[in-house]
Design an enzyme around this catalytic site. Structure first.
Site, short mmCIF file in Angstrom:
data_model
loop_
_atom_site.label_atom_id
_atom_site.label_comp_id
_atom_site.label_asym_id
_atom_site.label_seq_id
_atom_site.Cartn_x
_atom_site.Cartn_y
_atom_site.Cartn_z
N SER A 1 -9.55 1.37 3.64
CA SER A 1 -8.88 2.20 2.68
C SER A 1 -7.83 1.47 1.83
CB SER A 1 -8.20 3.37 3.39
OG SER A 1 -7.35 2.87 4.36
N SER B 1 -9.48 -0.91 7.78
CA SER B 1 -9.00 -0.63 6.43
C SER B 1 -8.43 -1.81 5.67
CB SER B 1 -7.95 0.47 6.46
OG SER B 1 -8.52 1.64 6.97
N LYS C 1 0.84 -1.20 0.00
CA LYS C 1 0.00 0.00 0.00
C LYS C 1 0.88 1.24 0.00
CE LYS C 1 -3.87 1.80 2.77
NZ LYS C 1 -4.66 1.59 3.97
#
Lengths: 517, 107
Positions: A164, A188, A69
């Site tokens: 997220s 997330s 990420k």
């Protein structure tokens, strides 16, 4: 399976890497990746190939393509957190977890998309645009959607990945990599995992180093792991967990990587079903799946009992205050002087800072900073911040009481519904959405407990639904063992993507294999 | 008005601006939402700073293990001179921003 294939020479690391890169290119419309590090990835793959030829692979992860990420620092590769504030920022160092993966020989394909600074539950609010759920393009979803003209509706009907860590989930789900790192502060990692039909593991707070992970809420952040099966998650966990002297919030206990046993007898287990997780807004489909899962355990001989976590409904409010407060503090480092975006305004230090931050942050981030500062004002500190900390203790104590009463693990839904279409999602603002979507996953972060979302079944619309297991602190082995048993029972279907089929030939089977271990 | 002062104070503390009425409304809603915390009875409960509070923090040996990366660190800064980060003058206060159109109701 892929690891075995690499060892036996059926496929080489460079072939694997190139196929993944080609797949990334052909699935560009998913917008899962912000940066693709083609050159370095191929170089890493070549190094890995040399090791395999010598018969000396570094381990199971050697040569396996992974993605990370974009809020983890990666040396020499742009790290943006999907924000204008860090566009063009090239990290000078690797986050500890990234370094650990590279030391095991993993091939880093690129950085995945997210909500700006990991704030959000849809992966829709980053500056590089929203991430599309690969399942929007699956045969399973297309078959179930009523459309007048196929091409027209495809463009507008695509569903979100959840957030997220949406980019990471989409990358794993669309076969462009075998494992991905996300981060989990309020759900997330587990939220997009459930929406994209992959396994999302949130480890216990303090097990994995946060050094190099750009912080959101220091007391709740953890790096998360996304993979296609539970065994893979255990393998990745084994290679990145453990004490890190550079992160003082990692515990000093010795961490031993483990292999998951094949559980056959669940009769000694006690599964807790927290009644408060039957939250308002929970879709009837998911409720039914949750009951079915409970029955699955019951029929196999386990003890399934209803338990109560009375403060669950306050976890979101509590999170709201604590998160904004910590965010206000953590975002203060972005002033444009040492790194990141810097405004041209040069009148004074403060006006430069203010202008830089106005230009660099989006509305969501700025809103949270301002709210956080409000709650931290002297006149509000006691009533909001300290109060939230007290509520936090109550929430954590709820879990302690339940686990002390003999329950081994909790079974809950991960999300309120399956993934919604983007056009619908954006009708409500970020905070409202987060409030709604995080409710089932947040409490585990509050209490620091490990939790994993396992893909369970497809909804009526043909989209994935996941269920969540919450375990005792630092008992990841037990948590994942039970999750693995569950995974075997439900036999979640593989996504049928047209793009993948086009590139299909014999050896590509390895690409589609559910596990790499 | 007291509320406008509060807003200006927040903007100065955060060094981030509300930008428009929507931003102010967002804050208002956030506060209303947070007020729900008052429903919980927390008498006698200690605030929790960290889930790892039962463990001791440790200290390591006072030996230098890393550093000497000046060049690396300077690479990411836009304005620098030799080994210094350059900032504009610091003793000028932030100019007062225009009055907002809406006000915060209550606290």
């Amino acid at each position: 399976q892929v690891s075995v294939a690499l060892k036996e020479g059926q496929v080489t690391p460079t072939q694997l890497c190139q196929r993944c890169l080609a797949l990334i290119r052909s699935t560009k419309f998913l917008n899962a990746y912000i940066t693709v590090a083609e050159e370095t990835a191929l170089k890493q793959a070549e190094e890995s190939e040399k090791r395999y030829r010598r018969g000396q692979p570094l381990g199971v992860l050697d040569g396996i393509p992974v993605s990370v990420k974009d809020n983890f620092n990666t040396a020499g590769i742009e790290t943006t957190c999907a924000s204008n504030m860090l566009k063009g920022y090239i990290s000078p160092y690797n986050a500890t977890v990234v370094q650990k993966l590279l030391d095991q020989g993993a091939v880093l394909l690129g950085k995945t998309n997210l909500d700006e600074f990991a704030m959000g539950s849809g992966s829709t609010d980053g500056v590089f645009g929203p991430v599309r759920n690969p399942w929007s393009y699956s045969r399973q979803y297309k078959e179930k959607s009523v459309s007048k003209s196929h091409s027209e509706d495809e463009e507008s009907n695509w569903v979100i990945t959840g957030g997220s860590s949406g980019g990471s989930a989409a990358a794993v789900s669309s076969f462009t990599c075998f494992a991905a790192l996300g981060s989990d502060t309020g759900g997330s990692t587990r939220n997009p995992a459930a929406h994209c039909g992959v396994v999302g593991l949130k480890p216990t707070y303090g097990l994995i180093s946060r050094h190099g992970l750009i912080p959101l809420v220091n007391s709740m952040d953890v790096p998360g792991i996304l993979t296609r099966c539970v065994d893979d998650a255990a393998v990745v966990l084994g290679s990145i967990a453990g004490h890190d002297p550079k992160d003082s919030t990692t515990i000093q206990d010795n961490f031993m990587p483990f292999e998951l046993p094949d559980l056959t007898d669940v009769s000694k287990l006690s599964i807790g079903i927290p009644k408060e997780y039957h939250a308002p807004g929970l879709s009837s489909e998911i409720l039914a799946l949750w009951s079915k899962a409970a029955d699955l355990f019951k029929d196999a001989g386990a003890k399934v009992i209803e338990v109560s976590l009375p403060h669950t409904r306050y976890s979101i409010v509590c999170y709201h205050v604590l998160c904004t407060a910590e965010v206000a503090s953590n975002m203060a480092r972005f002033d444009g002087l040492e790194y990141g975006h810097r405004s041209d305004m040069n009148e004074s230090t403060e006006s430069m800072y203010a202008a830089t931050r106005r230009e660099g942050f989006n509305d969501v981030v700025r809103g949270r900073i301002l709210s956080g500062n409000y709650f931290l004002l002297k006149q509000n500190y006691e009533n909001y911040f300290i109060k939230a900390q007290k509520v936090r203790r109550l929430i954590a104590n709820d879990f302690v009481k339940v686990f002390r009463s003999g329950v081994d693990i909790l079974l809950t839904p991960t999300t309120l519904s399956d993934a919604v279409p983007y056009m619908e999602f954006i009708k409500e603002d970020n905070r409202t959405r987060s409030t709604q979507d995080d409710i089932l996953t947040q409490a585990a972060n509050m209490a620091g407990l490990p939790a994993v979302s396992v893909p369970t079944a497809l909804s009526e619309k043909g989209l994935p639904v996941g269920l969540q297991f919450i375990g005792r602190s630092f008992q990841e082995k037990q948590l994942l063992t039970i999750a693995k048993w569950f995974e075997k029972q439900v036999k979640f279907p593989m996504i049928q993507l047209e793009e993948v089929k086009r590139l299909d030939h014999g050896v590509f089977q390895h690409q589609k294999s559910a596990s790499f271990s | 008005r007291a509320a406008a002062e509060l807003l200006a104070h927040l903007e100065r503390l955060a060094l981030v601006d509300f930008r428009d009425a929507e931003g102010v409304e967002r804050l208002q809603k956030a506060i209303q939402f947070a007020d729900r915390l008052q429903e919980v009875n927390t008498d006698g409960v200690e605030p929790m700073d960290s889930v790892l509070e039962d463990r001791c923090l440790y200290l390591r040996e006072d030996n230098v293990t890393e550093g000497n990366c000046t060049k690396e660190l300077l690479k990411n800064a836009r304005e620098k001179v030799e080994e210094y980060f350059v900032a504009p003058p610091g003793n000028i206060p932030l100019p007062k921003l225009d009055e907002q159109e809406t006000f915060l109701q209550g606290s």
